[in-house]
Scaffold this motif. Structure first.
Motif, short mmCIF file in Angstrom:
data_model
loop_
_atom_site.label_atom_id
_atom_site.label_comp_id
_atom_site.label_asym_id
_atom_site.label_seq_id
_atom_site.Cartn_x
_atom_site.Cartn_y
_atom_site.Cartn_z
N ARG A 192 30.25 24.60 41.42
CA ARG A 192 30.83 25.95 41.44
C ARG A 192 31.26 26.36 40.03
NH1 ARG A 192 33.73 29.10 45.10
NH2 ARG A 192 34.13 31.11 44.11
N ARG A 193 31.84 25.42 39.26
CA ARG A 193 32.28 25.75 37.91
C ARG A 193 31.08 26.08 37.03
NH1 ARG A 193 32.40 23.42 33.10
NH2 ARG A 193 34.07 23.93 31.64
N ALA A 194 29.99 25.29 37.14
CA ALA A 194 28.81 25.55 36.33
C ALA A 194 28.21 26.92 36.68
CB ALA A 194 27.77 24.45 36.53
N ALA A 195 28.16 27.25 37.99
CA ALA A 195 27.60 28.54 38.39
C ALA A 195 28.44 29.71 37.87
CB ALA A 195 27.49 28.60 39.91
N GLU A 196 29.77 29.59 37.99
CA GLU A 196 30.65 30.66 37.49
C GLU A 196 30.55 30.80 35.98
OE1 GLU A 196 32.25 32.74 39.22
OE2 GLU A 196 31.96 31.87 41.21
N HIS A 197 30.40 29.65 35.27
CA HIS A 197 30.28 29.71 33.82
C HIS A 197 28.99 30.42 33.42
CE1 HIS A 197 31.12 28.56 29.69
NE2 HIS A 197 29.89 28.04 29.60
N ARG A 198 27.88 30.12 34.12
CA ARG A 198 26.62 30.79 33.81
C ARG A 198 26.72 32.29 34.09
NH1 ARG A 198 24.52 26.09 36.27
NH2 ARG A 198 24.26 27.20 38.25
N GLN A 199 27.40 32.66 35.18
CA GLN A 199 27.57 34.07 35.49
C GLN A 199 28.41 34.77 34.43
OE1 GLN A 199 29.21 34.73 39.34
NE2 GLN A 199 28.93 36.95 39.28
N LEU A 200 29.47 34.09 33.93
CA LEU A 200 30.31 34.67 32.88
C LEU A 200 29.50 34.89 31.61
CD1 LEU A 200 33.07 35.51 31.77
CD2 LEU A 200 33.52 33.10 31.24
N GLU A 201 28.65 33.91 31.22
CA GLU A 201 27.84 34.08 30.02
C GLU A 201 26.87 35.25 30.18
OE1 GLU A 201 25.97 30.37 29.39
OE2 GLU A 201 27.72 29.40 28.47
N ALA A 202 26.29 35.39 31.39
CA ALA A 202 25.37 36.51 31.60
C ALA A 202 26.08 37.85 31.49
CB ALA A 202 24.71 36.37 32.98
N LEU A 203 27.31 37.94 32.05
CA LEU A 203 28.07 39.20 31.95
C LEU A 203 28.46 39.51 30.51
CD1 LEU A 203 30.35 38.85 35.12
CD2 LEU A 203 28.36 40.33 34.84
#
Length: 778
Positions: A192-203
């Motif tokens: 979950r942390r890795a997915a949220e981090h990837r989403q933050l980088e994309a935003l």
């Protein structure tokens, strides 16, 4: 998981069927118990039976197949293992079995069978080996490897469990303690942390790519949008009008096509009417003739009936004499048939007493047939049995002498190899050390391969990082070049606009063009009123405007202003150049934004490559330390193992000779065990042969006495049977009473049938005669 009951048969040294019920009060009350006994008593066999029942294999022998079965007791043809156990899912019974062909000790091994069923209802869940293994793993939560590492540890297995890697022990401990949920939670949190981090980088990347518009650009776009919407509305109206016109034209074309088709159909119908005119005339004539068809058919039928009656009368008069002769012949045949029937009936009644007496004698002979046949069969069986007993006694004596010779020879061999007896007890521990040594060697080779792979990955990561750094440097240079070009074009635009805004220049250009247009229109109107100017009179009002002042009455019309035209052209060129520079500036801004996005992406890729490089370096360092530790452990275990096997004649141990040394020790242990097993078998065989010989002697004596009794009984039965045969021969000879009675009955039935046939023939002839007479009178 709780083992409740264990049953097995013919496994290793435990010959016969055995059962251990752990639900007995003694086991339940004590809670802890031990399995003890001397070497070879069968302690490990009990554990092997449990593994066989559950998984179809053992820690010592592996999987049991139809190609090899070393666990089945010698001189037996079948074996099985069955375990009843309870888990949170319920009570289950797992059964494994294998047998030889015809269940004989020398038969060929058959495929093993394995099944799992409900212990309470007996319903079978699965009977295929692979399916049973999956069911066992589902209900217990353990496969064979985990079961033998945690629930049931073989000799030396506990040390292997303690020396196993943390990655191998962790799943087993989690399965036993039920803490596997925490590992699952940790994995899910990390994902979950890795997915949220990837989403933050994309935003963040999307946010960096957004550029706010200037007020002038926003206003210009709004104007363009308004104009576009207005133009769209106009085009939509035009499209609607055009669609209506197209629909009207399509409808008109369709109606014209239908008119053409209707005209063609009308013409075709007229042609068909003209072609059908001759047939219409014939149809009208046939309709008129149809009215006389009924009267003509009645007249023809009446004439045909009259001719038929005349033909029938002539036939009846001609056939009457023949029918009278047939009636007379049928009467005579009936009288003869009745006479033959009476003769057959008298013969049948006279034969019945004789047949009853013969049947009685045949019944007595039949009753004596079975005792005599049984006695004869018994005598033959007893004679055969006596011959077999004589051969068996001789064979038993020979086998007993052979077994005694083999036992004596085997005792000498055991005395010569008495030192190998220690291997029976210690070889399992030695093999565990061999396994640990081999496993450690495998781990060492695995770490070497992992280290080589990690070094390759480190080099690749280093190269990838350097390439990313070069690309970042290049992107920065391109961004700086774009910024410089943007600045130069901006300065050029400012110089061109001379401190004013482009919108102001556009307003000025618009004002100059409007002034020029008004001046041109004024000059055109002035030249077009030449005739009206000639009619003007000084101090008189103008009929058009009412003014008394006429400045152009004399014809001096002013010319166009060249300075105003030049100024308008100069401002138009300036606006066009400024708009072109504005477009180039917009393109440069977009290029700069794209290069800035590319720089951000390459910087992120560079950071990721740097992280991968650092991770690879740490992995290489960790693997080098683990490899060094494994080399030290391998050397230490090799020295300890060599000291353990040195008393058995092995002075050197290397990875190349490790399997050879293990094989030599196993062969020595197996030879000693085979000889000891053979000795036990021979001693048991001698005891069995002695009992068999005594049993054969007793059977021989009893069989001879019974044979004498059966022979005397046979002689008496034969004398009685001969007397009955002679009495029957005097009554009916060899004829069968049933066949004789059947023959007489058949003759009587045939006579009855002939009488009935003659009676029916007479009745038929008389009926036909009366019928013909009646028809001839009509």
């Amino acid at each position: 998981m709780q083992i409740q009951q264990l049953r097995f048969k013919n496994l290793n040294s435990l010959v016969g069927q055995w059962e251990i019920d752990l639900t007995q009060p003694d086991y339940a009350a004590s809670g802890i118990f031990a399995i003890t006994g001397p070497t070879g008593a069968g302690k490990s066999t009990i554990l092997d039976a449990l593994c066989l029942a559950l998984y179809g294999c053992t820690p010592r022998l592996g999987k049991i197949t139809m190609a090899s079965n070393e666990i089945m007791s010698r001189q037996t043809g079948e074996c099985f293992a069955e375990a009843t156990f309870a888990t949170a899912a319920g009570r289950f019974r797992s059964h494994w079995s294998q047998h030889r062909a015809r269940r004989k000790p020398d038969g060929k091994l058959q495929a093993p069978k394995h099944e799992i069923a409900d212990a309470d209802s007996g319903r079978i869940f699965e009977s295929k080996q692979r399916g049973v293994a999956e069911q066992i793993e589902t209900v217990t939560g353990m496969d064979f490897d985990r079961f033998t590492r945690s629930m049931l540890l073989a000799q030396g297995g506990f040390a292997a469990f303690l020396q196993a890697d943390p990655d191998e022990r962790a799943p087993i401990l989690e399965q036993i303690t039920g803490t596997g949920i925490y590992s699952l939670i940790s994995i899910r949190v990390h994902q979950r942390r890795a997915a949220e981090h990837r989403q933050l980088e994309a935003l963040e990347a999307q946010l960096a790519g957004i550029r706010l518009l200037a007020p002038e650009e926003e206003e210009q776009l709004q104007k363009e949008l308004t104009a576009g919407l207005k133009r769209e509305k106009e085009l939509t109206g035009q499209i609607g009008e055009l669609n209506r016109a197209v629909g009207w034209l399509d409808n008109l074309a369709r109606l014209e096509q239908e008119l053409t088709q209707n005209a063609s159909r009308q013409e075709e119908l007229q042609q068909r009417r003209q072609a059908f005119a001759p047939q219409l005339t014939k149809l009208e004539r046939a309709t008129q003739a149809l009215e006389l068809t009924g009267a003509h058919a009645s007249l023809a039928a009446l004439r045909q009936a009259q001719q038929t009656d005349q033909n029938n009368l002539a036939g009846c008069r001609q056939a009457l004499p023949d029918l009278e002769a047939r009636c007379h012949q049928a009467q005579k045949a009936l009288e003869q048939a009745q006479q033959q029937r009476q003769e057959q009936k008298n013969r049948w009644q006279a034969t019945q007493p004789l047949l009853r007496q013969v049947r009685k004698l045949d019944l007595q002979l039949g009753e004596q047939e079975k005792p005599l046949q049984d006695t004869t069969t018994t005598i033959e069986q007893l004679q055969t049995k006596l011959a077999e007993l004589d051969a068996a006694r001789q064979k038993t004596a020979q086998e007993r002498q052979t077994a005694e010779d083999k036992l004596q020879k085997l005792n000498h061999e055991l005395e010569d190899t008495a030192a190998d007896r220690q291997l029976v007890e210690h070889l399992a521990a030695i093999e565990e050390r061999f396994n640990g040594f081999a496993e450690l060697g495998g781990q060492l080779r695995q770490r070497q391969r992992q280290l080589a792979e990690a070094q390759k990955q480190q080099q690749a990561a280093e190269q990838a990082w350097r390439q990313q750094e070069q690309q970042v440097k290049k992107a920065r240079q391109e961004l700086a070049q774009a910024a410089k070009e943007l600045e130069q074009k901006g300065e050029k635009l400012q110089q061109l606009l001379a401190g004013k805004e482009l919108a102001a220049w556009r307003q000025e250009l618009l004002a100059l063009r409007e002034a020029a247009i008004r001046r041109e229109r004024f000059l055109e109107a002035t030249h077009s009123l030449e005739q009206a100017r000639q009619q003007l009179r000084p101090q008189e009002p103008c009929p058009l405007c009412g003014s008394c002042d006429h400045p152009f009455a004399g014809g001096d019309i002013p010319d166009p202003d060249p300075e105003a035209t030049a100024a308008c052209e100069r401002v138009a060129k300036l606006v066009a150049s400024a708009e072109e520079l504005e477009k180039e500036l917009q393109q440069e801004r977009e290029t700069q934004s794209a290069r800035r996005d590319d720089l951000n992406r390459r910087e992120r890729d560079s950071q990721s490559a740097q992280h991968q490089r650092d991770t690879a370096e740490q992995t290489v360092k960790r693997l080098q330390e683990e490899l060094s530790s494994l080399e030290k452990r391998l050397q230490q275990q090799g020295d300890e193992l060599l000291a353990r096997i040195a008393p058995y004649g092995i002075k050197e141990l290397t990875p190349a000779t490790r399997e050879q040394a293990r094989h030599r020790l196993t062969q020595r242990r197996d030879r000693w065990q085979a000889r000891q097993q053979k000795k036990n078998e021979l001693e048991q065989q001698l005891a069995n042969l002695k009992l068999r010989g005594e049993h054969l002697e007793e059977q021989h004596r009893q069989t001879a006495t019974e044979l004498q009794k059966q022979q005397a009984s046979q002689e008496q039965l034969q004398q009685q049977r001969q007397q009955l045969i002679e009495q029957r021969q005097g009554l009916l000879g060899d004829q069968d009473p049933d066949r004789e009675e059947q023959r007489l009955t058949t003759a009587l039935e045939a006579a009855e049938k002939q009488v009935e046939q003659a009676r029916q023939a007479l009745a038929t002839a008389r009926q036909e005669q009366e019928k013909v007479q009646t028809r001839s009178r009509e």
